[in-house]
Design a protein around this motif. Sequence first.
Motif, PDB file in Angstrom:
ATOM      1  N   ASP A  44      23.169  -0.815 -19.118  1.00 54.10           N
ATOM      2  CA  ASP A  44      23.599  -0.600 -20.447  1.00 54.10           C
ATOM      3  C   ASP A  44      24.592  -0.026 -20.562  1.00 54.10           C
ATOM      4  N   GLU A  45      24.471   1.550 -20.197  1.00 51.28           N
ATOM      5  CA  GLU A  45      25.633   2.285 -20.125  1.00 51.28           C
ATOM      6  C   GLU A  45      26.750   1.973 -19.538  1.00 51.28           C
ATOM      7  N   ALA A  46      26.330   1.626 -18.003  1.00 51.41           N
ATOM      8  CA  ALA A  46      27.394   2.136 -17.482  1.00 51.41           C
ATOM      9  C   ALA A  46      27.850   0.306 -17.633  1.00 51.41           C
ATOM     10  N   GLU A  47      27.650  -0.530 -17.722  1.00 54.83           N
ATOM     11  CA  GLU A  47      28.475  -2.033 -18.205  1.00 54.83           C
ATOM     12  C   GLU A  47      29.330  -1.952 -20.108  1.00 54.83           C
ATOM     13  N   ARG A  48      28.110  -0.831 -20.808  1.00 51.63           N
ATOM     14  CA  ARG A  48      29.257  -0.562 -22.017  1.00 51.63           C
ATOM     15  C   ARG A  48      30.703   0.430 -21.585  1.00 51.63           C
ATOM     16  N   ARG A  49      30.709   0.896 -19.710  1.00 49.66           N
ATOM     17  CA  ARG A  49      31.520   2.113 -19.743  1.00 49.66           C
ATOM     18  C   ARG A  49      32.337   0.613 -18.390  1.00 49.66           C
ATOM     19  N   LEU A  50      32.450   0.504 -18.062  1.00 52.45           N
ATOM     20  CA  LEU A  50      33.117  -0.878 -17.377  1.00 52.45           C
ATOM     21  C   LEU A  50      33.655  -2.076 -18.320  1.00 52.45           C
ATOM     22  N   GLU A  51      33.312  -2.354 -19.747  1.00 54.53           N
ATOM     23  CA  GLU A  51      33.383  -3.424 -20.747  1.00 54.53           C
ATOM     24  C   GLU A  51      34.941  -2.313 -21.041  1.00 54.53           C
ATOM     25  N   GLY A  52      34.490  -0.813 -20.641  1.00 55.08           N
ATOM     26  CA  GLY A  52      35.850   0.019 -21.368  1.00 55.08           C
ATOM     27  C   GLY A  52      37.156  -0.020 -21.210  1.00 55.08           C
ATOM     28  N   TYR A  53      37.258  -0.779 -19.217  1.00 52.78           N
ATOM     29  CA  TYR A  53      37.975  -0.709 -18.437  1.00 52.78           C
ATOM     30  C   TYR A  53      39.168  -1.317 -18.395  1.00 52.78           C
ATOM     31  N   ASN A  54      38.770  -2.670 -19.618  1.00 55.71           N
ATOM     32  CA  ASN A  54      39.510  -3.800 -19.952  1.00 55.71           C
ATOM     33  C   ASN A  54      39.370  -4.163 -18.498  1.00 55.71           C
ATOM     34  N   LEU A  55      39.127  -4.711 -17.572  1.00 58.38           N
ATOM     35  CA  LEU A  55      39.246  -4.918 -16.263  1.00 58.38           C
ATOM     36  C   LEU A  55      39.869  -6.537 -16.190  1.00 58.38           C
ATOM     37  N   PRO A  56      40.787  -6.252 -15.302  1.00 59.55           N
ATOM     38  CA  PRO A  56      40.877  -8.259 -15.173  1.00 59.55           C
ATOM     39  C   PRO A  56      40.519 -10.132 -15.182  1.00 59.55           C
ATOM     40  N   SER A  57      39.004  -8.670 -14.525  1.00 66.00           N
ATOM     41  CA  SER A  57      38.014 -10.397 -15.017  1.00 66.00           C
ATOM     42  C   SER A  57      36.906  -9.832 -15.074  1.00 66.00           C
ATOM     43  N   ARG A  58      35.900 -11.033 -15.631  1.00 68.49           N
ATOM     44  CA  ARG A  58      34.788 -10.772 -15.706  1.00 68.49           C
ATOM     45  C   ARG A  58      33.686 -10.482 -14.388  1.00 68.49           C
ATOM     46  N   ASN A  59      34.124 -10.978 -13.700  1.00 70.47           N
ATOM     47  CA  ASN A  59      33.385 -11.185 -12.263  1.00 70.47           C
ATOM     48  C   ASN A  59      32.757 -10.640 -11.300  1.00 70.47           C
ATOM     49  N   TRP A  60      31.890  -9.778 -12.440  1.00 74.46           N
ATOM     50  CA  TRP A  60      31.554  -8.720 -11.605  1.00 74.46           C
ATOM     51  C   TRP A  60      29.659  -8.352 -11.948  1.00 74.46           C
ATOM     52  N   ARG A  61      28.734  -8.196 -11.913  1.00 79.26           N
ATOM     53  CA  ARG A  61      27.626  -7.676 -12.175  1.00 79.26           C
ATOM     54  C   ARG A  61      28.123  -5.897 -12.363  1.00 79.26           C
ATOM     55  N   TYR A  62      26.928  -5.403 -12.803  1.00 75.97           N
ATOM     56  CA  TYR A  62      26.754  -3.888 -12.471  1.00 75.97           C
ATOM     57  C   TYR A  62      25.019  -4.019 -12.113  1.00 75.97           C
ATOM     58  N   LEU A  63      24.891  -3.402 -10.427  1.00 75.56           N
ATOM     59  CA  LEU A  63      23.254  -2.913 -10.587  1.00 75.56           C
ATOM     60  C   LEU A  63      23.295  -1.109 -10.367  1.00 75.56           C
ATOM     61  N   ARG A  64      21.596  -1.093 -10.836  1.00 76.85           N
ATOM     62  CA  ARG A  64      21.949   0.380 -10.356  1.00 76.85           C
ATOM     63  C   ARG A  64      21.717   0.748  -9.029  1.00 76.85           C
ATOM     64  N   CYS A  65      22.135   1.965  -8.176  1.00 77.66           N
ATOM     65  CA  CYS A  65      21.736   1.931  -7.028  1.00 77.66           C
ATOM     66  C   CYS A  65      21.889   3.903  -6.956  1.00 77.66           C
ATOM     67  N   ASP A  66      21.445   4.196  -5.846  1.00 75.46           N
ATOM     68  CA  ASP A  66      20.483   5.630  -5.637  1.00 75.46           C
ATOM     69  C   ASP A  66      21.284   6.046  -4.116  1.00 75.46           C
ATOM     70  N   VAL A  67      21.931   5.225  -3.619  1.00 69.70           N
ATOM     71  CA  VAL A  67      22.547   6.032  -2.273  1.00 69.70           C
ATOM     72  C   VAL A  67      21.340   7.120  -1.202  1.00 69.70           C
ATOM     73  N   THR A  68      20.758   7.959  -2.930  1.00 67.90           N
ATOM     74  CA  THR A  68      19.996   9.140  -1.719  1.00 67.90           C
ATOM     75  C   THR A  68      18.998   8.745  -1.788  1.00 67.90           C
ATOM     76  N   ASP A  69      17.864   7.573  -2.355  1.00 69.86           N
ATOM     77  CA  ASP A  69      17.076   7.022  -3.080  1.00 69.86           C
ATOM     78  C   ASP A  69      17.020   5.796  -1.242  1.00 69.86           C
ATOM     79  N   LEU A  70      16.489   5.196  -0.435  1.00 70.79           N
ATOM     80  CA  LEU A  70      15.921   3.933   0.340  1.00 70.79           C
ATOM     81  C   LEU A  70      15.794   3.019  -0.203  1.00 70.79           C
TER      82      LEU A  70
END
Length: 258
Positions: A44-70
């Motif tokens: 939810d926090e990430a989506e709020r941030r991304l919505e604030g970027y006013n990106l040119p399309s909504r052709n994205w999904r956000y998923l949480r991923c910690d690259v230090t955790d397999l």
Amino acid sequence: MISINLHNRFIFITGGLGAIAESILRRLLEAGATLVITDLLPVDEAERRLEGYNLPSRNWRYLRCDVTDLTSIATAVGESFTLHPELDCFVGLAGGCALHPFASTSPTEYRRIFDYNYYGHVDVARSITQHWTERSIAGHAVFTTSLVGSLPWVDLSAYAPAKAAIEMFAKCLALEFATQGIRFNCIAPGHVATGSSLKVYDEDQGYRSLVDRAIPLKRLIRPESIADAFLWLISSLAQDVNGQIIKVDCGASIPKVG
Ligand SMILES: NC(=O)c1ccc[n+]([C@@H]2O[C@H](COP(=O)([O-])OP(=O)(O)OC[C@H]3O[C@@H](n4cnc5c(N)ncnc54)[C@H](O)[C@@H]3O)[C@@H](O)[C@H]2O)c1
């Protein structure tokens, strides 16, 4: 007229909420790509941030991923292939660190910086290439390295070797996966005018004069230039590029005397 069309590209991105990422997301979406953007923030926090970027399309999904955790990697990558079975590109952006003089950095912190900056690409690449192999997808992984992966820099002795290691890793995998048509490349930015680099450049006279001496064009790199390099490298214009390090650094990596 030449136009870059990424309508057939499905891209998994780590560190997608970072300083350089915003320009890259914008560029890739402008070209029609579909993105799975990942980072540490909850959805939810990430989506709020991304919505604030006013990106040119909504052709994205956000998923949480910690690259230090397999486990986190396996979950995010698995979910991404469920969403987009044709996912064919991985952009590794998660990385970075503050200055850390060798003498005053604890062994634990030193190892953490190296592990995050190296294995944070390696472990995601392992997970994604397994899916590509199983699905016979001729995918393309693009790792973000750095000017300091090939140019020694003071107080970065854990970070710089991690970036150098990714560059060699990319070349090794480019050979290992070539029969499957899977490619690996790196983009090595110099000092980018955004985020913490820009703040330090603006506020620290010592760093500023070091950077100014190091950069022949005497300016920081615009984040849009980094984004354009990703755009080109991911596009069909660069389909024969494999195992390469693309430097975008205003000439800072040119060997020079004095
Ligand atoms: N900014 C520069 O001048 C510069 C120069 C050369 C290379 N780079 C490289 O470019 C990339 C992006 O740099 P940036 O300046 O945008 O960095 P940044 O610190 O602004 O962004 C990094 C992102 O990674 C995320 N992150 C941190 N730990 C994570 C983890 N464990 N798992 C997943 N995500 C995590 C952060 O939340 C952040 O959103 C990095 O790999 C960096 O090393 C940056």
